[in-house]
Motif scaffolding. Structure first.
Motif, PDB file in Angstrom:
ATOM      1  N   LEU A   3      47.949  20.151 -53.888  1.00 19.78           N
ATOM      2  CA  LEU A   3      47.148  20.141 -52.659  1.00 19.78           C
ATOM      3  C   LEU A   3      45.975  19.195 -52.867  1.00 19.78           C
ATOM      4  CD1 LEU A   3      47.076  24.010 -52.228  1.00 19.78           C
ATOM      5  CD2 LEU A   3      48.547  22.424 -51.002  1.00 19.78           C
ATOM      6  N   LYS A   4      45.676  18.403 -51.843  1.00 21.74           N
ATOM      7  CA  LYS A   4      44.579  17.435 -51.954  1.00 21.74           C
ATOM      8  C   LYS A   4      43.590  17.631 -50.819  1.00 21.74           C
ATOM      9  CE  LYS A   4      47.305  14.089 -54.414  1.00 21.74           C
ATOM     10  NZ  LYS A   4      47.629  12.699 -54.612  1.00 21.74           N
ATOM     11  N   TYR A   5      42.303  17.545 -51.173  1.00 18.60           N
ATOM     12  CA  TYR A   5      41.230  17.769 -50.213  1.00 18.60           C
ATOM     13  C   TYR A   5      40.124  16.745 -50.398  1.00 18.60           C
ATOM     14  CZ  TYR A   5      43.436  22.360 -50.143  1.00 18.60           C
ATOM     15  OH  TYR A   5      44.356  23.375 -50.057  1.00 18.60           O
ATOM     16  N   LYS A   6      39.370  16.524 -49.348  1.00 21.57           N
ATOM     17  CA  LYS A   6      38.151  15.715 -49.384  1.00 21.57           C
ATOM     18  C   LYS A   6      36.994  16.691 -49.242  1.00 21.57           C
ATOM     19  CE  LYS A   6      35.977  11.681 -48.790  1.00 21.57           C
ATOM     20  NZ  LYS A   6      36.031  10.556 -49.654  1.00 21.57           N
ATOM     21  N   VAL A   7      36.026  16.604 -50.142  1.00 19.70           N
ATOM     22  CA  VAL A   7      34.844  17.461 -50.101  1.00 19.70           C
ATOM     23  C   VAL A   7      33.675  16.595 -49.645  1.00 19.70           C
ATOM     24  CG1 VAL A   7      33.314  18.966 -51.420  1.00 19.70           C
ATOM     25  CG2 VAL A   7      35.743  18.873 -51.985  1.00 19.70           C
ATOM     26  N   GLU A  20      34.701  23.140 -59.506  1.00 18.38           N
ATOM     27  CA  GLU A  20      35.962  22.961 -60.225  1.00 18.38           C
ATOM     28  C   GLU A  20      36.255  24.167 -61.124  1.00 18.38           C
ATOM     29  OE1 GLU A  20      37.123  19.002 -61.929  1.00 18.38           O
ATOM     30  OE2 GLU A  20      36.869  20.132 -63.789  1.00 18.38           O
ATOM     31  N   ARG A  21      35.270  24.634 -61.867  1.00 17.37           N
ATOM     32  CA  ARG A  21      35.468  25.795 -62.744  1.00 17.37           C
ATOM     33  C   ARG A  21      35.846  27.039 -61.944  1.00 17.37           C
ATOM     34  NH1 ARG A  21      31.000  23.639 -65.521  1.00 17.37           N
ATOM     35  NH2 ARG A  21      29.572  25.049 -64.443  1.00 17.37           N
ATOM     36  N   LYS A  40      37.101  13.785 -54.124  1.00 21.02           N
ATOM     37  CA  LYS A  40      38.457  14.281 -53.918  1.00 21.02           C
ATOM     38  C   LYS A  40      38.742  15.446 -54.850  1.00 21.02           C
ATOM     39  CE  LYS A  40      40.371  10.087 -52.081  1.00 21.02           C
ATOM     40  NZ  LYS A  40      41.297   8.978 -52.258  1.00 21.02           N
ATOM     41  N   LEU A  41      39.312  16.490 -54.263  1.00 21.20           N
ATOM     42  CA  LEU A  41      39.707  17.681 -54.994  1.00 21.20           C
ATOM     43  C   LEU A  41      41.224  17.737 -55.002  1.00 21.20           C
ATOM     44  CD1 LEU A  41      39.264  20.539 -56.227  1.00 21.20           C
ATOM     45  CD2 LEU A  41      39.120  21.388 -53.870  1.00 21.20           C
ATOM     46  N   THR A  42      41.794  17.842 -56.191  1.00 16.59           N
ATOM     47  CA  THR A  42      43.238  17.988 -56.343  1.00 16.59           C
ATOM     48  C   THR A  42      43.501  19.326 -57.016  1.00 16.59           C
ATOM     49  OG1 THR A  42      43.461  15.590 -56.609  1.00 16.59           O
ATOM     50  CG2 THR A  42      45.326  16.937 -57.284  1.00 16.59           C
ATOM     51  N   VAL A  43      44.372  20.115 -56.391  1.00 22.12           N
ATOM     52  CA  VAL A  43      44.688  21.444 -56.911  1.00 22.12           C
ATOM     53  C   VAL A  43      46.191  21.527 -57.159  1.00 22.12           C
ATOM     54  CG1 VAL A  43      44.621  23.923 -56.455  1.00 22.12           C
ATOM     55  CG2 VAL A  43      42.768  22.454 -55.621  1.00 22.12           C
ATOM     56  N   ASP A  44      46.547  21.840 -58.381  1.00 28.24           N
ATOM     57  CA  ASP A  44      47.946  22.093 -58.739  1.00 28.24           C
ATOM     58  C   ASP A  44      48.112  23.607 -58.733  1.00 28.24           C
ATOM     59  OD1 ASP A  44      50.507  22.124 -59.672  1.00 28.24           O
ATOM     60  OD2 ASP A  44      50.049  21.284 -61.641  1.00 28.24           O
ATOM     61  N   THR A  63      31.401  26.252 -50.128  1.00 27.26           N
ATOM     62  CA  THR A  63      30.208  26.502 -49.324  1.00 27.26           C
ATOM     63  C   THR A  63      29.241  27.465 -50.011  1.00 27.26           C
ATOM     64  OG1 THR A  63      31.393  28.184 -48.034  1.00 27.26           O
ATOM     65  CG2 THR A  63      31.257  25.970 -47.101  1.00 27.26           C
ATOM     66  N   LYS A  64      29.730  28.304 -50.904  1.00 23.50           N
ATOM     67  CA  LYS A  64      28.837  29.194 -51.649  1.00 23.50           C
ATOM     68  C   LYS A  64      27.988  28.384 -52.638  1.00 23.50           C
ATOM     69  CE  LYS A  64      28.761  33.205 -54.670  1.00 23.50           C
ATOM     70  NZ  LYS A  64      29.575  34.161 -55.431  1.00 23.50           N
ATOM     71  N   ILE A  65      28.602  27.422 -53.295  1.00 16.40           N
ATOM     72  CA  ILE A  65      27.891  26.619 -54.294  1.00 16.40           C
ATOM     73  C   ILE A  65      27.098  25.494 -53.640  1.00 16.40           C
ATOM     74  CG2 ILE A  65      28.221  25.056 -56.264  1.00 16.40           C
ATOM     75  CD1 ILE A  65      30.620  26.883 -57.041  1.00 16.40           C
ATOM     76  N   GLU A  66      27.675  24.869 -52.626  1.00 16.24           N
ATOM     77  CA  GLU A  66      27.055  23.719 -51.950  1.00 16.24           C
ATOM     78  C   GLU A  66      27.081  23.993 -50.451  1.00 16.24           C
ATOM     79  OE1 GLU A  66      24.849  20.889 -51.956  1.00 16.24           O
ATOM     80  OE2 GLU A  66      25.926  20.730 -53.858  1.00 16.24           O
ATOM     81  N   LYS A  67      26.027  24.589 -49.935  1.00 13.91           N
ATOM     82  CA  LYS A  67      25.989  25.131 -48.566  1.00 13.91           C
ATOM     83  C   LYS A  67      26.375  24.157 -47.454  1.00 13.91           C
ATOM     84  CE  LYS A  67      22.969  28.934 -49.585  1.00 13.91           C
ATOM     85  NZ  LYS A  67      23.985  29.607 -50.310  1.00 13.91           N
ATOM     86  N   ASN A  68      26.013  22.887 -47.586  1.00 15.46           N
ATOM     87  CA  ASN A  68      26.295  21.918 -46.517  1.00 15.46           C
ATOM     88  C   ASN A  68      27.616  21.178 -46.693  1.00 15.46           C
ATOM     89  OD1 ASN A  68      23.884  22.450 -45.094  1.00 15.46           O
ATOM     90  ND2 ASN A  68      22.758  21.200 -46.552  1.00 15.46           N
ATOM     91  N   SER A  69      28.373  21.537 -47.699  1.00 18.57           N
ATOM     92  CA  SER A  69      29.638  20.856 -47.947  1.00 18.57           C
ATOM     93  C   SER A  69      30.776  21.465 -47.139  1.00 18.57           C
ATOM     94  CB  SER A  69      30.001  20.925 -49.432  1.00 18.57           C
ATOM     95  OG  SER A  69      29.144  20.132 -50.180  1.00 18.57           O
ATOM     96  N   THR A  70      31.761  20.640 -46.866  1.00 15.34           N
ATOM     97  CA  THR A  70      32.972  21.082 -46.197  1.00 15.34           C
ATOM     98  C   THR A  70      34.191  20.575 -46.954  1.00 15.34           C
ATOM     99  OG1 THR A  70      33.032  19.125 -44.777  1.00 15.34           O
ATOM    100  CG2 THR A  70      31.896  21.073 -43.900  1.00 15.34           C
ATOM    101  N   VAL A  71      35.322  21.224 -46.710  1.00 20.48           N
ATOM    102  CA  VAL A  71      36.576  20.855 -47.367  1.00 20.48           C
ATOM    103  C   VAL A  71      37.578  20.502 -46.271  1.00 20.48           C
ATOM    104  CG1 VAL A  71      38.422  21.662 -48.867  1.00 20.48           C
ATOM    105  CG2 VAL A  71      36.092  22.452 -49.245  1.00 20.48           C
ATOM    106  N   GLU A  72      38.172  19.316 -46.404  1.00 20.61           N
ATOM    107  CA  GLU A  72      39.179  18.867 -45.427  1.00 20.61           C
ATOM    108  C   GLU A  72      40.446  18.503 -46.167  1.00 20.61           C
ATOM    109  OE1 GLU A  72      37.473  15.500 -43.488  1.00 20.61           O
ATOM    110  OE2 GLU A  72      35.675  16.582 -42.913  1.00 20.61           O
ATOM    111  N   LYS A  73      41.567  18.983 -45.681  1.00 24.22           N
ATOM    112  CA  LYS A  73      42.857  18.644 -46.302  1.00 24.22           C
ATOM    113  C   LYS A  73      43.182  17.188 -46.027  1.00 24.22           C
ATOM    114  CE  LYS A  73      47.311  20.690 -47.000  1.00 24.22           C
ATOM    115  NZ  LYS A  73      48.200  21.779 -46.654  1.00 24.22           N
ATOM    116  N   ILE A  74      43.678  16.498 -47.071  1.00 22.02           N
ATOM    117  CA  ILE A  74      44.098  15.104 -46.890  1.00 22.02           C
ATOM    118  C   ILE A  74      45.538  14.923 -47.315  1.00 22.02           C
ATOM    119  CG2 ILE A  74      41.843  14.025 -47.039  1.00 22.02           C
ATOM    120  CD1 ILE A  74      42.375  13.451 -49.973  1.00 22.02           C
TER     121      ILE A  74
END
Length: 74
Positions: A3-7, A20-21, A40-44, A63-74
């Motif tokens: 799975l791939k995402y843009k943060v 990541e951890r 870019k976040l890649t999850v196996d 969003t818990k760690i970085e309140k203004n961040s969002t995750v979008e699937k790419i």
């Protein structure tokens, strides 16, 4: 399953490492990599994992760690 995402709005490499951890600790995740430079976040994940549930959990962690961040699937 890969799975791939843009943060977006990630402020520092330290936060990226924390995210990541945390994602690597999720059930069904084999390995997660978050590049601070490319945002870019890649999850196996295991094949039997519900991708939608995993995506919700990932968004919650981000969003818990970085309140203004969002995750979008790419």
């Amino acid at each position: 399953m890969i799975l791939k995402y843009k943060v977006t709005n990630l402020c520092c490499a330290n936060c990226a490492a924390k995210i990541e951890r945390s994602i690597n600790k999720l059930k069904g995740v084999k390995e997660a990599n978050l590049s601070f430079m490319s945002l870019k976040l890649t999850v196996d994940a295991e094949e039997d994992v519900n991708a939608e549930d995993l995506e919700r959990q990932i968004s919650k962690i981000v969003t818990k760690i970085e309140k203004n961040s969002t995750v979008e699937k790419i």
